[in-house]
Structure formats: structure tokens, C-alpha cells
Design a protein around this motif. Structure first.
Motif, PDB file in Angstrom:
ATOM      1  N   ASP A   1      44.780   3.264  33.422  1.00 42.99           N
ATOM      2  CA  ASP A   1      44.936   2.400  32.243  1.00 42.99           C
ATOM      3  C   ASP A   1      43.980   2.839  31.126  1.00 42.99           C
ATOM      4  O   ASP A   1      44.357   2.883  29.950  1.00 42.99           O
ATOM      5  CB  ASP A   1      44.652   0.928  32.591  1.00 42.99           C
ATOM      6  N   ALA A   2      42.743   3.174  31.511  1.00 39.52           N
ATOM      7  CA  ALA A   2      41.744   3.588  30.508  1.00 39.52           C
ATOM      8  C   ALA A   2      42.222   4.835  29.775  1.00 39.52           C
ATOM      9  O   ALA A   2      41.947   5.021  28.593  1.00 39.52           O
ATOM     10  CB  ALA A   2      40.393   3.844  31.174  1.00 39.52           C
ATOM     11  N   ASP A   3      42.953   5.695  30.478  1.00 38.65           N
ATOM     12  CA  ASP A   3      43.422   6.942  29.874  1.00 38.65           C
ATOM     13  C   ASP A   3      44.873   6.854  29.394  1.00 38.65           C
ATOM     14  O   ASP A   3      45.454   7.860  28.980  1.00 38.65           O
ATOM     15  CB  ASP A   3      43.266   8.102  30.873  1.00 38.65           C
ATOM     16  N   GLY A   4      45.484   5.664  29.497  1.00 39.19           N
ATOM     17  CA  GLY A   4      46.846   5.469  28.990  1.00 39.19           C
ATOM     18  C   GLY A   4      47.866   6.352  29.673  1.00 39.19           C
ATOM     19  O   GLY A   4      48.711   6.987  29.030  1.00 39.19           O
ATOM     20  N   ARG A   5      47.812   6.421  30.994  1.00 40.90           N
ATOM     21  CA  ARG A   5      48.756   7.255  31.744  1.00 40.90           C
ATOM     22  C   ARG A   5      49.130   6.546  33.036  1.00 40.90           C
ATOM     23  O   ARG A   5      48.532   5.535  33.401  1.00 40.90           O
ATOM     24  CB  ARG A   5      48.125   8.624  32.060  1.00 40.90           C
ATOM     25  N   SER A   6      50.100   7.150  33.765  1.00 42.61           N
ATOM     26  CA  SER A   6      50.500   6.615  35.067  1.00 42.61           C
ATOM     27  C   SER A   6      49.449   6.933  36.111  1.00 42.61           C
ATOM     28  O   SER A   6      48.795   7.970  36.032  1.00 42.61           O
ATOM     29  CB  SER A   6      51.783   7.298  35.549  1.00 42.61           C
TER      30      SER A   6
END
Ligand code: GDP
Ligand code: MG
Length: 202
Positions: A149-154
Motif C-alpha cells: 500500500d505504501a508503494d501503491g502496488r499489489s
């Protein structure tokens, strides 16, 4: 007539990170050694359309996943980024599209007694941080929702596996043509499934 339980099939896909990390043999060997039979396999690069079709085969998936994600935040004492479950799933789906199209995917069908539940057990829970030790995700991944979530990915969890027999049927249908699924006999099946283990000693 219902199929014999030993004929149950499940859909498994090794995601791009599993292939990049050279874990194909390791992952497949876990399904082989438990006694399941590989009945279909192909490596493909999928497009976003296929990813969306795959995840939305269950018309309830968007709602269920959104609600599950919100419950996950609340259980950690965190405020969900959005209140609408469908809006959360829309973000998850966008990230899944990027993840699943980032490289080749190895699509497979595995067959055998309780194939769906056995494979889910071997694969482990969705979030690698809490997947059981000894499971594929527990043993080979250190990712978490906090980090993804912090890196905006799955979340990178190596493998997809059908969650139920009904889901497996739909997924196999989406990923494979009937003629790509091979009907053959494994000699070991006689040891796994025969009612009488006779004829071994001469
Ligand atoms: P699976 O069957 O174990 O892969 O899990 P699901 O079918 O429930 O979820 C499919 C995918 O949605 C997962 O592989 C994750 O990428 C994503 N996902 C599911 N639950 C969550 C969550 O709580 N948070 C986030 N960020 N992603 C999630
Ligand atoms: Mg699932």
C-alpha cells in the motif's frame, strides 16, 4: 453424476514475480510431491482485459474484496483510505493489472483429490506477512499490505490458486481451451487411490 473426488481440478498461476525469481521448479515440485497431477500448463503474457476478467469472474468479488480490505485496516487500528468498498477494489484491480501484465505468467491446471483445498493450503494465505510457515507464500515472500500500500502496488504473493471448486471451473474455462487439458494416467495414482494395494509384491 458427480465427478469422483480424485478428479477435482484447480487453476494455479505462477505470477510474474515467481518466474522472475526462478521459483517455478520449487513451486511446481510442491504440488507434484503431494500427489497432484499436472494436466495443463502454458506460459503467457496476459493483457489487462484478461486480468480484469479473471478477478471479476465472481460478480461479488469487487464487493467482497473491498469489504475484506476495509476490515483488514480496521483490525490493525488503521483508517481505511476510502470508505466505499468498490472504490477500494478499483484501486486493487488497477494494481493487479500492472502486476499481472509485468511479465510472463505460468498458467496450470492441477488435478487430484481435494485439489482446490490442498493447493490453497500449500500456497498459504493471501498476505505473505502472515501466510503460514511451510506454505509457498510463507516460505518465499516477505511482502505485506503495509508495504505494498505504501508503494501503491499489489502485494507480491507469487501464486494465484482458485478459492473454491466453482471458482476453479470458471477460471479453468477462462484460461484454457478444453483440448489443452490432457487426460492421462500417472502410475503413482494407483498407490494414491487404488482401493486394494495388491499386486505390488510378486
Ligand atoms: P487470493 O485468492 O489469496 O489471491 O486472494 P483474493 O482473491 O482475496 O485477492 C486477490 C488479490 O487482491 C490479492 O492477491 C491481492 O493482490 C488483492 N487483495 C486482497 N485483499 C487485499 C487487501 O486486504 N489489501 C490489499 N492491498 N490487496 C488485497
Ligand atoms: Mg482469490
Amino acid at each position: 453424476m458427480n465427478k469422483h473426488p480424485k478428479k477435482e481440478q484447480t487453476f494455479v498461476a505462477i505470477k510474474p514475480d515467481g518466474i522472475e525469481r526462478g521459483l517455478v521448479g520449487e513451486i511446481i515440485s510442491r504440488f507434484e510431491r503431494v500427489g497432484l497431477k499436472l494436466v495443463a500448463m502454458k506460459m503467457i503474457v496476459v493483457d489487462e482485459h484478461q486480468v480484469e476478467k479473471h478477478y471479476t469472474l465472481d460478480p461479488e468479488w469487487r464487493r467482497i474484496t473491498g469489504e475484506k480490505t476495509i476490515a483488514g485496516y480496521l483490525s490493525k487500528g488503521l483508517k481505511p483510505p476510502l470508505e466505499d468498498p468498490l472504490a477500494i477494489t478499483a484501486i486493487i484491480l488497477e494494481n493487479l493489472k500492472k502486476y499481472m501484465t509485468s511479465g510472463p505468467v505460468l498458467a496450470m491446471v492441477w488435478e487430484g483429490a481435494h485439489a482446490v483445498a490442498i493447493v490453497r493450503k500449500l500456497v498459504g494465505g493471501t498476505e505473505p506477512l502472515v501466510s503460514d510457515v511451510g506454505s509457498i507464500r510463507g516460505d518465499f515472500v516477505l511482502d505485506s499490505y503495509t508495504m505494498s500500500d505504501a508503494d501503491g502496488r499489489s502485494v507480491r504473493n507469487l501464486v494465484h490458486a482458485s478459492g473454491s471448486v466453482a471458482e476453479a471451473e470458471k477460471e479453468i474455462n477462462l484460461w484454457f481451451k478444453a483440448e489443452e487439458i490432457i487426460n492421462y494416467r500417472l502410475v503413482a495414482e494407483e498407490i494414491l487411490y487404488d482401493v486394494n494395494l495388491d499386486g505390488i509384491l510378486e
